[in-house]
Design a protein around this motif. Sequence first.
Motif, mmCIF file in Angstrom:
data_model
loop_
_atom_site.group_PDB
_atom_site.id
_atom_site.type_symbol
_atom_site.label_atom_id
_atom_site.label_comp_id
_atom_site.label_asym_id
_atom_site.label_seq_id
_atom_site.Cartn_x
_atom_site.Cartn_y
_atom_site.Cartn_z
ATOM 1 N N LEU A 36 52.537 71.399 50.827
ATOM 2 C CA LEU A 36 51.889 71.272 49.516
ATOM 3 C C LEU A 36 52.923 70.954 48.444
ATOM 4 C CD1 LEU A 36 49.497 71.531 47.556
ATOM 5 C CD2 LEU A 36 49.936 74.011 47.493
ATOM 6 N N GLY A 37 54.056 71.656 48.497
ATOM 7 C CA GLY A 37 55.118 71.402 47.527
ATOM 8 C C GLY A 37 55.623 69.971 47.602
ATOM 9 N N LEU A 38 55.794 69.451 48.823
ATOM 10 C CA LEU A 38 56.245 68.075 48.991
ATOM 11 C C LEU A 38 55.195 67.089 48.475
ATOM 12 C CD1 LEU A 38 57.918 68.265 52.513
ATOM 13 C CD2 LEU A 38 59.061 67.940 50.312
ATOM 14 N N CYS A 39 53.924 67.380 48.731
ATOM 15 C CA CYS A 39 52.846 66.504 48.237
ATOM 16 C C CYS A 39 52.837 66.456 46.707
ATOM 17 C CB CYS A 39 51.493 66.981 48.759
ATOM 18 S SG CYS A 39 51.258 66.714 50.522
ATOM 19 N N LEU A 40 53.069 67.616 46.072
ATOM 20 C CA LEU A 40 53.113 67.640 44.605
ATOM 21 C C LEU A 40 54.331 66.890 44.075
ATOM 22 C CD1 LEU A 40 52.042 71.337 43.894
ATOM 23 C CD2 LEU A 40 50.695 69.273 43.500
ATOM 24 N N LEU A 41 55.461 67.025 44.788
ATOM 25 C CA LEU A 41 56.672 66.326 44.369
ATOM 26 C C LEU A 41 56.529 64.815 44.493
ATOM 27 C CD1 LEU A 41 59.737 68.314 45.769
ATOM 28 C CD2 LEU A 41 59.334 67.675 43.410
ATOM 29 N N LEU A 42 55.864 64.379 45.559
ATOM 30 C CA LEU A 42 55.805 62.953 45.873
ATOM 31 C C LEU A 42 54.451 62.342 45.558
ATOM 32 C CD1 LEU A 42 57.597 63.192 49.335
ATOM 33 C CD2 LEU A 42 58.612 62.822 47.086
ATOM 34 N N ARG A 43 53.630 63.038 44.796
ATOM 35 C CA ARG A 43 52.272 62.567 44.522
ATOM 36 C C ARG A 43 52.290 61.158 43.935
ATOM 37 N NH1 ARG A 43 50.840 63.590 39.047
ATOM 38 N NH2 ARG A 43 48.643 63.731 39.624
ATOM 39 N N PRO A 44 51.368 60.312 44.391
ATOM 40 C CA PRO A 44 51.365 58.918 43.936
ATOM 41 C C PRO A 44 50.786 58.756 42.532
ATOM 42 C CG PRO A 44 49.551 59.304 45.446
ATOM 43 C CD PRO A 44 50.351 60.578 45.397
ATOM 44 N N ASP A 45 51.497 59.298 41.569
ATOM 45 C CA ASP A 45 51.109 59.168 40.162
ATOM 46 C C ASP A 45 51.645 57.823 39.652
ATOM 47 O OD1 ASP A 45 51.362 61.383 37.309
ATOM 48 O OD2 ASP A 45 50.852 59.270 37.415
ATOM 49 N N THR A 46 50.750 56.915 39.275
ATOM 50 C CA THR A 46 51.181 55.575 38.890
ATOM 51 C C THR A 46 52.088 55.582 37.670
ATOM 52 O OG1 THR A 46 49.127 55.347 37.633
ATOM 53 C CG2 THR A 46 49.164 54.439 39.863
ATOM 54 N N ALA A 47 51.981 56.627 36.856
ATOM 55 C CA ALA A 47 52.826 56.700 35.660
ATOM 56 C C ALA A 47 54.254 57.103 35.992
ATOM 57 C CB ALA A 47 52.228 57.686 34.662
ATOM 58 N N ALA A 48 54.441 57.785 37.096
ATOM 59 C CA ALA A 48 55.785 58.269 37.437
ATOM 60 C C ALA A 48 55.952 58.302 38.949
ATOM 61 C CB ALA A 48 56.013 59.648 36.840
ATOM 62 N N GLY A 108 55.754 72.421 39.826
ATOM 63 C CA GLY A 108 54.984 73.292 40.715
ATOM 64 C C GLY A 108 55.324 73.040 42.164
ATOM 65 N N GLY A 109 55.601 71.788 42.531
ATOM 66 C CA GLY A 109 56.008 71.477 43.902
ATOM 67 C C GLY A 109 57.324 72.136 44.263
ATOM 68 N N ILE A 110 58.292 72.103 43.336
ATOM 69 C CA ILE A 110 59.573 72.781 43.563
ATOM 70 C C ILE A 110 59.346 74.281 43.736
ATOM 71 C CG2 ILE A 110 61.770 73.408 42.464
ATOM 72 C CD1 ILE A 110 61.819 70.625 41.216
ATOM 73 N N LEU A 111 58.479 74.853 42.896
ATOM 74 C CA LEU A 111 58.188 76.283 42.979
ATOM 75 C C LEU A 111 57.562 76.638 44.328
ATOM 76 C CD1 LEU A 111 58.197 78.997 41.518
ATOM 77 C CD2 LEU A 111 55.945 78.435 40.602
ATOM 78 N N CYS A 112 56.676 75.780 44.841
ATOM 79 C CA CYS A 112 56.060 76.025 46.152
ATOM 80 C C CYS A 112 57.120 76.095 47.254
ATOM 81 C CB CYS A 112 55.049 74.918 46.482
ATOM 82 S SG CYS A 112 53.509 75.014 45.565
ATOM 83 N N ILE A 113 58.104 75.185 47.211
ATOM 84 C CA ILE A 113 59.165 75.171 48.232
ATOM 85 C C ILE A 113 60.030 76.412 48.109
ATOM 86 C CG2 ILE A 113 61.237 73.940 48.991
ATOM 87 C CD1 ILE A 113 59.789 71.338 48.153
ATOM 88 N N VAL A 114 60.323 76.841 46.875
ATOM 89 C CA VAL A 114 61.112 78.060 46.654
ATOM 90 C C VAL A 114 60.377 79.277 47.208
ATOM 91 C CG1 VAL A 114 61.982 79.619 44.874
ATOM 92 C CG2 VAL A 114 62.369 77.169 44.659
ATOM 93 N N VAL A 115 59.082 79.401 46.903
ATOM 94 C CA VAL A 115 58.292 80.549 47.373
ATOM 95 C C VAL A 115 58.201 80.546 48.903
ATOM 96 C CG1 VAL A 115 55.991 81.582 47.372
ATOM 97 C CG2 VAL A 115 56.987 80.768 45.232
ATOM 98 N N ALA A 116 58.037 79.357 49.503
ATOM 99 C CA ALA A 116 57.971 79.266 50.962
ATOM 100 C C ALA A 116 59.274 79.733 51.599
ATOM 101 C CB ALA A 116 57.658 77.833 51.388
#
Length: 299
Positions: free
Chosen positions: A132-144, A270-278
């Motif tokens: 989930l953290g990786l998906c949030l980090l790499l989400r295909p947001d066209t703006a970024a 939030g993606g970074i936080l998910c990886i830290v918590v995991a």
Amino acid sequence: MPGSSPNTSVRERLLALVQLIGSMICLQFGSSLAKSLFPLFGPSGMVGLRTGFAAAALVLFFRSWNALSRRTLRLVMPYGVAIAGMNLCFYLALQRIPLGMTVAIEFTGPLFLAFIGSRRLADIGWIALTVLGLCLLLRPDTAALPDMMGVAYAVGAAICWALYIIFGKRLAGRISPGHASALGLLCSASILFLPCFVPAFGVGLHHPLLLGMAVLVALSSSALPYALEMQAMHRLSARDLGVLYSLEPVCAACAGILLLHETLSLLRMGGILCIVVASAGTVLTPRKTDPSGDLPEQL
């Protein structure tokens, strides 16, 4: 520590905590400074300078020429190759994507290594949280949308970090930690010497101030963190080390924001936080086969 008073133990524990957090701060400061030098030296040049100067510093500090032998070099070479690959991929990724994102993706290497062979049901949840953290980090947001080549380099750094841990563990009990670190960096520097160090050093001779900053990168990113971590490892339990190491992506994100003026969206934070918590959850979840609750050896 055996024979020490409770007050002494508390003091030593606090000192170790300061040393380990200091190691992370030094590492991320060095990475931020290195990125600012990319326009002159490039990422490969910075890797060569960082590794070469750090190897020289540690070999001199530990007097590791006394431990040099053909057998020792054969043992240390895979470890040195992993260091070279990890640092090169990390800097190539850092050129393209933010520091916090780079470290978070790289951190999945040792994290997934910890999951291998696990028999705990809870680890399925921690793996899911990591994904989930990786998906949030790499989400295909066209703006970024993140640079996918930078992401690929960060994944390469993650794989090399896992290999670094595996090969480093094989050295345990065969070579002292100081000599292993120094000679590993020496092997890494020898691999990067001609393609990376020599061209960058030639450029640096015409810019002595910036070459001096590259030496500072080597000391803060490699030499000093190694020295601080080795001291802390003698005083902290494996569980404490694992929990504290899980703060590294957060330190990287903060360093990127404060020193490089990089920004990450709330979802990516939030993606970074998910990886830290995991990572922390992997460490703190009780093990049926390990009553002491310590980390697996690879971490």
